[in-house]
Design a protein around this motif. Structure first.
Motif, PDB file in Angstrom:
ATOM      1  N   VAL A 138       0.839  -1.199   0.000  1.00  0.00           N
ATOM      2  CA  VAL A 138       0.000   0.000   0.000  1.00  0.00           C
ATOM      3  C   VAL A 138       0.878   1.254   0.000  1.00  0.00           C
ATOM      4  N   TRP A 139       1.937   1.254   0.817  1.00  0.00           N
ATOM      5  CA  TRP A 139       2.860   2.383   0.828  1.00  0.00           C
ATOM      6  C   TRP A 139       3.457   2.600  -0.569  1.00  0.00           C
ATOM      7  N   LEU A 140       3.840   1.501  -1.214  1.00  0.00           N
ATOM      8  CA  LEU A 140       4.449   1.594  -2.541  1.00  0.00           C
ATOM      9  C   LEU A 140       3.481   2.213  -3.540  1.00  0.00           C
ATOM     10  N   ARG A 141       2.243   1.721  -3.575  1.00  0.00           N
ATOM     11  CA  ARG A 141       1.264   2.225  -4.531  1.00  0.00           C
ATOM     12  C   ARG A 141       0.903   3.688  -4.240  1.00  0.00           C
ATOM     13  N   LEU A 142       0.902   4.065  -2.971  1.00  0.00           N
ATOM     14  CA  LEU A 142       0.646   5.467  -2.641  1.00  0.00           C
ATOM     15  C   LEU A 142       1.743   6.350  -3.209  1.00  0.00           C
ATOM     16  N   GLY A 143       3.001   5.914  -3.107  1.00  0.00           N
ATOM     17  CA  GLY A 143       4.103   6.695  -3.660  1.00  0.00           C
ATOM     18  C   GLY A 143       3.987   6.858  -5.166  1.00  0.00           C
TER      19      GLY A 143
END
Length: 306
Positions: A138-143
């Motif tokens: 989720v952190w990756l996709r938010l970035g």
């Protein structure tokens, strides 16, 4: 010997920084090195979206908490895509265990064979490892989504219509604001949260909000958003990450036709799983995630209110 991976928010947020500043492949490399070093990470259906280096070098497969030797598995390369930051490979890995249907890929009704299980005494995958991967994704996709928003703003601010720029158009500003709100809400839910603290239904909801924001923002780029290797293709691969690694929703049990009024509250509508305190600000959106992502139209700020 079992390897426990207990990662906190500060560590997993590195995936966000790498995705926003460097691109998809470097961010996947960071996530893999933190959670499943040396392994080819696959989702529950045996699908993988990995950097080219990982696809070429990994000799073991990590599939939703199970580790198996890669040489004994049937494998196919779906595609190899060159992106800013490095190439990404889409793989499908199938096991040798027949006669069973494995988990269904999120958003896809086609069952795939289940991978054979590893020896539990030597399997390094743990629930901590699975939780860390889920949160880091989720952190990756938010970035990636925040980088897309910045790309849109630069593009729109550089194109003029009459005496002003596209970015100053009311509907355009509203759509950009919708994307920003989604990003802030997702970040608010993730901030300070360690792996395993958010239930799967909340993580799936956050993925749906990121997907919705990506679709709105890509539309602002016009045809330039759909160039090979461009921001639209990155957004598409980001969505495929959720498709590959996020388990589908658990089906609701069939209603008992013999149940009468005595069934009580259980017979009423299901509670909104995102409405609890752990859902954070993302629970305050008035439109459904599935409807928004399917239509690609901002639901709460641009639509006509009744």
């Amino acid at each position: 010997m079992t390897t426990s991976v207990r990662l906190g928010a500060a560590v997993l947020s590195r995936c966000h920084s790498a995705a926003r500043e460097e691109g998809l492949a470097p961010a996947l490399t960071v996530l893999g090195s933190l959670v499943a070093p040396g392994l080819l990470p696959c989702g529950p259906g045996g699908h993988a979206v990995v950097p080219q280096e990982v696809a070429a070098s990994a000799d073991r497969v990590w599939v939703d908490g199970v580790v198996v030797d890669r040489p004994g598995l049937a494998e196919s390369t779906v595609d190899t895509i060159d992106l800013p930051g490095g190439a990404v490979v889409l793989l499908r890995v199938l096991g040798t265990r027949s006669g069973e249907d494995g988990p269904r890929m999120y958003g896809n009704g086609v069952p795939v064979p289940r991978l054979r299980a590893a020896d539990p005494e030597t399997d390094p995958a743990t629930s901590d490892q699975r939780a860390a991967w889920a949160l880091g994704l989720v952190w990756l996709r938010l970035g990636l989504s925040e980088a897309l928003r910045e790309t849109c703003m630069r593009y729109l601010n550089g194109r003029r219509t009459g005496s002003t720029t596209l970015l100053q158009q009311q509907m355009v500003k509203s759509t950009v604001a919708d994307g920003l709100i989604e990003h802030l809400e997702v970040r608010a839910v993730l901030t300070g949260v360690d792996a395993g603290e958010l239930p799967g239904v909340i993580l799936a909801h956050l993925h749906a909000r990121i997907t919705a924001a990506d679709r709105w923002l890509v539309n602002l780029l016009g045809a330039s958003g759909y160039l090979v290797g461009g921001p639209g293709q990155v957004a598409h691969l980001s969505e495929l990450l959720a498709e590959a690694y996020v388990p589908g929703p658990t089906p609701e049990p069939a209603a008992d036709p013999t149940a009468g009024p005595t069934a009580g509250p259980a017979a009423g509508p299901a509670a909104d799983p995102t409405s609890g305190p752990t859902a954070g600000p993302a629970a305050n959106r008035t439109s459904g995630a599935a409807a928004d992502s399917a239509s690609g139209t901002p639901g709460t700020h641009v639509g006509v209110e009744s």
